[in-house]
Design a protein around this motif. Sequence first.
Motif, mmCIF file in Angstrom:
data_model
loop_
_atom_site.group_PDB
_atom_site.id
_atom_site.type_symbol
_atom_site.label_atom_id
_atom_site.label_comp_id
_atom_site.label_asym_id
_atom_site.label_seq_id
_atom_site.Cartn_x
_atom_site.Cartn_y
_atom_site.Cartn_z
ATOM 1 N N LEU A 1 -41.081 -11.248 -17.186
ATOM 2 C CA LEU A 1 -40.113 -10.000 -17.104
ATOM 3 C C LEU A 1 -39.331 -10.288 -15.978
ATOM 4 C CD1 LEU A 1 -42.490 -7.432 -15.280
ATOM 5 C CD2 LEU A 1 -42.225 -7.911 -18.580
ATOM 6 N N THR A 2 -38.897 -11.653 -15.815
ATOM 7 C CA THR A 2 -37.919 -11.538 -14.950
ATOM 8 C C THR A 2 -37.012 -12.315 -16.093
ATOM 9 O OG1 THR A 2 -38.098 -11.968 -12.481
ATOM 10 C CG2 THR A 2 -36.862 -13.055 -13.108
ATOM 11 N N PHE A 3 -37.231 -13.456 -16.438
ATOM 12 C CA PHE A 3 -36.287 -13.961 -17.419
ATOM 13 C C PHE A 3 -36.325 -13.130 -18.829
ATOM 14 C CE2 PHE A 3 -38.037 -17.887 -15.697
ATOM 15 C CZ PHE A 3 -37.083 -19.028 -16.232
ATOM 16 N N VAL A 4 -36.816 -12.707 -19.229
ATOM 17 C CA VAL A 4 -36.774 -11.217 -20.260
ATOM 18 C C VAL A 4 -35.976 -9.868 -20.412
ATOM 19 C CG1 VAL A 4 -37.770 -9.405 -21.704
ATOM 20 C CG2 VAL A 4 -39.272 -11.251 -21.259
ATOM 21 N N THR A 5 -35.576 -10.062 -19.143
ATOM 22 C CA THR A 5 -34.491 -9.358 -17.858
ATOM 23 C C THR A 5 -33.027 -9.686 -18.035
ATOM 24 O OG1 THR A 5 -36.389 -7.927 -16.209
ATOM 25 C CG2 THR A 5 -33.859 -7.748 -16.128
ATOM 26 N N ILE A 6 -32.985 -10.900 -17.730
ATOM 27 C CA ILE A 6 -32.131 -12.018 -18.089
ATOM 28 C C ILE A 6 -31.944 -12.234 -19.255
ATOM 29 C CG2 ILE A 6 -30.855 -13.597 -17.093
ATOM 30 C CD1 ILE A 6 -32.750 -14.043 -14.887
ATOM 31 N N GLY A 7 -32.512 -11.924 -19.783
ATOM 32 C CA GLY A 7 -32.360 -12.548 -22.335
ATOM 33 C C GLY A 7 -31.543 -11.070 -22.035
ATOM 34 N N LEU A 8 -32.109 -10.428 -22.103
ATOM 35 C CA LEU A 8 -31.779 -8.997 -22.748
ATOM 36 C C LEU A 8 -30.162 -8.571 -21.913
ATOM 37 C CD1 LEU A 8 -34.860 -6.549 -22.579
ATOM 38 C CD2 LEU A 8 -34.122 -7.991 -24.006
ATOM 39 N N LEU A 9 -29.871 -8.471 -21.020
ATOM 40 C CA LEU A 9 -28.908 -8.392 -20.608
ATOM 41 C C LEU A 9 -27.451 -9.566 -21.351
ATOM 42 C CD1 LEU A 9 -29.219 -8.010 -16.876
ATOM 43 C CD2 LEU A 9 -28.600 -6.205 -18.415
#
Length: 753
Positions: free
Chosen positions: A597-605
């Motif tokens: 979830l952390t990686f996905v959040t930063i990736g989406l940003l």
Amino acid sequence: MKNGWNIYANDMKNIIRNWVAAILIGGLILLPSLYAWFNIVASWDPYGQTDQIPIGVVNEDTGSKIRGKKIHVGDNLVDTLKNNDSMDWHFTNRDEAMDKLKYGDYFAVIVIPENFSDKLATVITDNPEKSEMEYYVNEKINAISPKITDKGASTIVEQTSSNFISTVNGVIFDMFDKIGVELNENLPDIKKFEDYIFTMEEKLPEVHDLVSNGLQDTKNAQSIINEAQKMIPEAERATSNGLSTVGDTASLLSKAKNRLNEMAPKIEEDLKKAQSTAKDINKLLQDVQNQNIDFSSGKQLQNEINNSLDNAISQIGSIQSELKKLKDMNQDQQNSGNGQNGSDSPPSGNEQGGSENSSDQGDNAQNGQNQVLEEAIRRLETLGGALQEVQKNGGKITSFIEDKQQQVDSVITNLEELSGNTANKIGDFLKDYKETIEPRVKQEISQAQETLTGAKGILSEVQSTIPEVKSILANTENHIGKGQNVINTILGEFPYVNDKVNELADRIRDIQGDTDINEIIKLLQNNPEAERGFFSEPVKLNKNEFFPIPNYGSGMTPFYSVLAIWVGGLLLISLLAADVHHREDLTGRERYLGKLLTFVTIGLLQTVIVTLGDIFIVDAYIARPGWFVVFGLLISLVFMLIIYTLVSLFGDVGKAMVIVLLVLQIAGAGGTYPVVLLPEFFQAINPFLPFTYAIDLMREPVGGIIWEAAIYDMAILGLIGLGFLLFGVLFKNAVNKHTDRLMKKSKEAGLFH
């Protein structure tokens, strides 16, 4: 799952509370967008800046001439390039151009050779040669620049060819237009020519017959000339005989004229005596009628009358005899002339014509004389008959006296009338003889003499012409021989001429059947300038764009944006921990989902920054910007599942796998070049690369969305992301048991963190 959320929440708090972490995370969020934006701007319009590429141009063309008109294609090309901004053209000499090309100052050099115009001028010859242009390129300078300069060189060749074609075709169609005008003006003559050909085709058999007959006629003429040449000696002899006959005839006519002059006084004297006798008889009868007649002396009177009549009849007989002698003399003369001209070999040619003419004229004169003499003899016979009738009637006097005395007066009266008529007739004949017969006979003799004189001149001229006739016959024989050779040659060539004329006539009929000369003339009579413009650009390309994209940078936006999203994930796994350490109470699944979830959040940003920057900062052309952001977020989610799962499960090996995937996808996903242009290996792996579907999906909102294609790409990406998610959830613990030992061993080397 609760522990997973706790891991995610803790990571977010640490980022917010630790300003250093916040700066680093902010940098990680921003860096991928810079990668995309710089590449998009750099490739925004690379082919629009070709005017900055220096290319040397060397013109060594010496020019040429076409139909007396001087041309210099090299100079014309240089003038054209000076007004062309597609490249940075530098016009110099060969040595300087090659030196600058060698050291990279020129990307390419184009050399126009000295025979450039000469070879182009061969277009009007039977063996046209192609002109060649030398092109030198330094491919060491840059990989793309040779392709651009190739395009520039090709443009020069195309432009030169187009200008030359348009110029040549302009001249050609100008000639066609003039030909069309001349054909239109000469159309009646062309029609006549067609008629002549058809007439000739129709008449050729007749011509053949005439020529064949002419050959036979020449043979016959040659035979006739040979016969004429054989008869020339006879003609010479006949001419000599004719001259001799003319001389003899002239002599006879002179004698006849002299004889007539001698006889004329005697004939006149005899006629006067006969007339006087008739008058005396008439007077005697008148005296008898006026006196009382003693019928007893009737016999004596009868005897006196008979004596007088006998004298008159005798004188008339003498005259007849003299005239008959004159007639016989003329007849003998005529027979003598005919006999001399009647040789066994009659004269030929002009000689024969001249001899016959003179003979005919002499005969006509003698015939005229004979007719006059015959008329005189006939009238004398009539007069003699009248006297004999008087004498006969006088014999009846005695009978009348003895038998019918009462009729004496009537008989005497009749005798008186007869004697009076006789005297009158003798007077009339004497007058006619003096006024008509004698002058006419003399005139006829004079005319005959003149005719013979003319005939003698003609025969003399004919005699002098015979040598010339011999020469003419010899020349004619020679000419006929030559004519026979010519006619034989004509007959020998006749089959060829006949075949060619028939072939030409058939071709004309075929052309008349397939084409109309008026249509040909109409086709030729076009506007030369319009035709020139047509052939300079015979095909005009009308570009119809289904999904127009105004510049190259916007077209490359999908590729660089997708690449930036992947690079963003690669940065994250390089700097952020992909696992939770020092927490033995967490399961592998919880650690996997929490960090994911952390990686996905930063990736989406990262993706939001990249896509919005493409739209608002770079100002790339995006037809559907909202969907561009949405599709980017979906791709970011899938990519992060792939990247994070590989690193989370395989550690440093997973990082290497991510890098390898990046390399393979840049080369094989078809982001820059069409897949069909790639090597077979990349074409084979292309369907299995996430980039393939991610780039295609991002192209949809840039140019215009085809939802069937977009849904297909999203479905494939969704399946790929779901597959990696399941793989990570299900195999995290099993795979990490092996990878943890590898990670521990690698850290012991002191080279890896």
